[in-house]
Design an enzyme around this catalytic site. Structure first.
Site, short mmCIF file in Angstrom:
data_model
loop_
_atom_site.label_atom_id
_atom_site.label_comp_id
_atom_site.label_asym_id
_atom_site.label_seq_id
_atom_site.Cartn_x
_atom_site.Cartn_y
_atom_site.Cartn_z
N LEU A 158 18.52 -17.21 13.08
CA LEU A 158 18.50 -18.75 12.69
C LEU A 158 17.88 -19.41 13.73
O LEU A 158 17.95 -19.17 15.12
CB LEU A 158 19.89 -19.17 12.66
CG LEU A 158 20.68 -18.51 11.44
CD1 LEU A 158 22.26 -19.25 11.45
CD2 LEU A 158 20.18 -18.87 9.94
N ASP A 159 17.17 -20.58 13.57
CA ASP A 159 16.66 -21.58 14.53
C ASP A 159 17.81 -21.97 15.64
O ASP A 159 19.02 -22.12 15.11
CB ASP A 159 16.12 -22.93 14.00
CG ASP A 159 14.94 -22.48 13.22
OD1 ASP A 159 14.38 -21.50 13.43
OD2 ASP A 159 14.59 -23.50 12.42
N LYS A 160 17.35 -22.28 16.68
CA LYS A 160 18.40 -22.54 17.78
C LYS A 160 19.35 -23.76 17.47
O LYS A 160 20.57 -23.59 17.53
CB LYS A 160 17.45 -23.06 18.99
CG LYS A 160 18.63 -23.54 20.12
CD LYS A 160 17.69 -24.44 21.24
CE LYS A 160 18.63 -25.09 22.26
NZ LYS A 160 17.69 -25.72 23.42
#
EC number: 5.4.99.-
Length: 355
Positions: A158-160
């Site tokens: 998942l993106d940050k």
């Protein structure tokens, strides 16, 4: 132009010059160039973004012996600059006692609710404080080694600044089983996003290939799959769940924002963010694909003032991985996990519901 440094090693990678000082002097033909662009010409092993960060954030550039932090400075003939990058950090992730929200765990895998702001695995600029660091502490040396030293057990990301459900493999057999399900798109992945406006039609499918944007290595672009060898096929199914601020919209029957459910058939980098922006409805708070403010949302009422203030305090894309479903790679059991969005997302949603 003069340039002095220790010999570059063949093992150096982009964004890593090993801590060796590099001195460059501006020639007559280079005068008036922007400083960070000019340094890229002489330090091709570094990206412009990395050079800018070293100048502005790390204070790693000196001009005439003094720290110089203006990356956009127009250079002048005869000026001499010395870049002194910080020492290269150890790329081997270390266990760190970082709290995790564990939804499920057995000897084969672990399912967690990733917090927004947490990077999944170590990389340049984020060698600590990542999910991998936390997992190494929590799971010890049981994580799958397929992902390599920097990404043990990591099957997907998942993106940050995206929150929500993730699964991590504890050994190689589990990793293979989960990876196979991801590769054939057999994983149920449901996200909730708050977007600008409201998509028309309210239900649809976005099928558009993605590739790295040419000038911005951290951004994905919609491309012609046949014209780009690096293009990745990407499919997102979306459904609008709620509309907000209908009375404030410029067009009758429209809305200024909406809650959208996105189901991934493929899982590419930034897929939902890029696809919704391509559709004309970027995610609220998205610094890469979105825009500041919300069209039609103006101060003057308690509800709009509250929504504006809440959005201003929301420092990420409004995206939450709500549901993850898969077949347990060892037991064959059907598994599904669902989490409510975190407090910041819920607060933003509530403020727009009051419009």
């Amino acid at each position: 132009m003069t340039k002095s440094s220790a010999d570059n090693k063949s093992t150096e990678t982009d964004d890593d010059i090993g801590g060796d000082p590099v001195t460059v002097t501006v020639s007559d033909v280079e005068a008036k160039m922007r400083l960070d662009k000019w340094l890229v010409l002489h330090l091709p092993e570094l990206s412009r973004a990395r050079i800018k960060s070293l100048i502005e954030k790390d204070g790693a550039l000196q001009k005439d012996g003094e720290t110089f932090t203006n990356a956009s400075w127009k250079i002048r003939e005869g000026e001499t600059y010395t870049l002194i990058p910080p020492p290269v950090e150890d790329a081997t992730p270390q266990p760190q006692d970082i709290p995790l929200t564990v939804l499920y765990e057995d000897e084969h895998l672990i399912v967690i609710d990733k917090a927004a702001g947490m990077v999944v695995h170590p990389a340049a600029g984020n060698w600590s404080g990542t999910l991998v660091n936390a997992l190494l502490y929590h799971c010890g040396d049981t994580l799958s080694g397929i992902g390599g030293v920097a990404r043990p057990g990591i099957v997907h990301r998942l993106d940050k600044d995206t929150s929500g459900v993730m699964v991590v493999a504890k050994h190689d057999k589990a990793h293979h089983g989960l990876r196979d399900q991801f590769s054939v798109h057999d994983i149920e992945r449901v996200y909730h996003a708050i977007v600008h406006g409201a998509p028309r039609p309210g239900i649809g499918t976005i099928e558009a290939a993605l590739a790295r944007a040419g000038a911005d290595r951290k951004k994905m672009s919609i491309v012609d799959a046949e014209a780009h060898s690096s293009a990745r096929h990407a499919i997102t199914h979306y459904k609008m769940l709620e509309k907000f601020g209908t009375g404030l919209a410029r067009l009758e029957g429209d809305s200024i924002a909406s809650l959208v459910e996105c189901r991934l058939e493929t899982g590419r980098t930034h897929q939902i963010r890029a696809h919704m922006a391509h559709l004309g409805h970027p995610l609220l708070g998205d610094p890469v694909y979105g825009r500041t403010g919300v069209a039609g949302l103006k101060p003057g009422t308690p509800a709009s003032d509250s929504a504006i203030a809440t959005l201003a305090a929301f420092h990420r894309q409004a995206l939450h991985a709500r549901q993850l479903g898969f077949i347990h790679p060892i037991t064959g059991e059907e598994m599904s996990f669902e989490t409510d969005p975190p407090e910041d997302f819920a607060r933003l949603l509530a403020s727009f519901r009051r419009l």
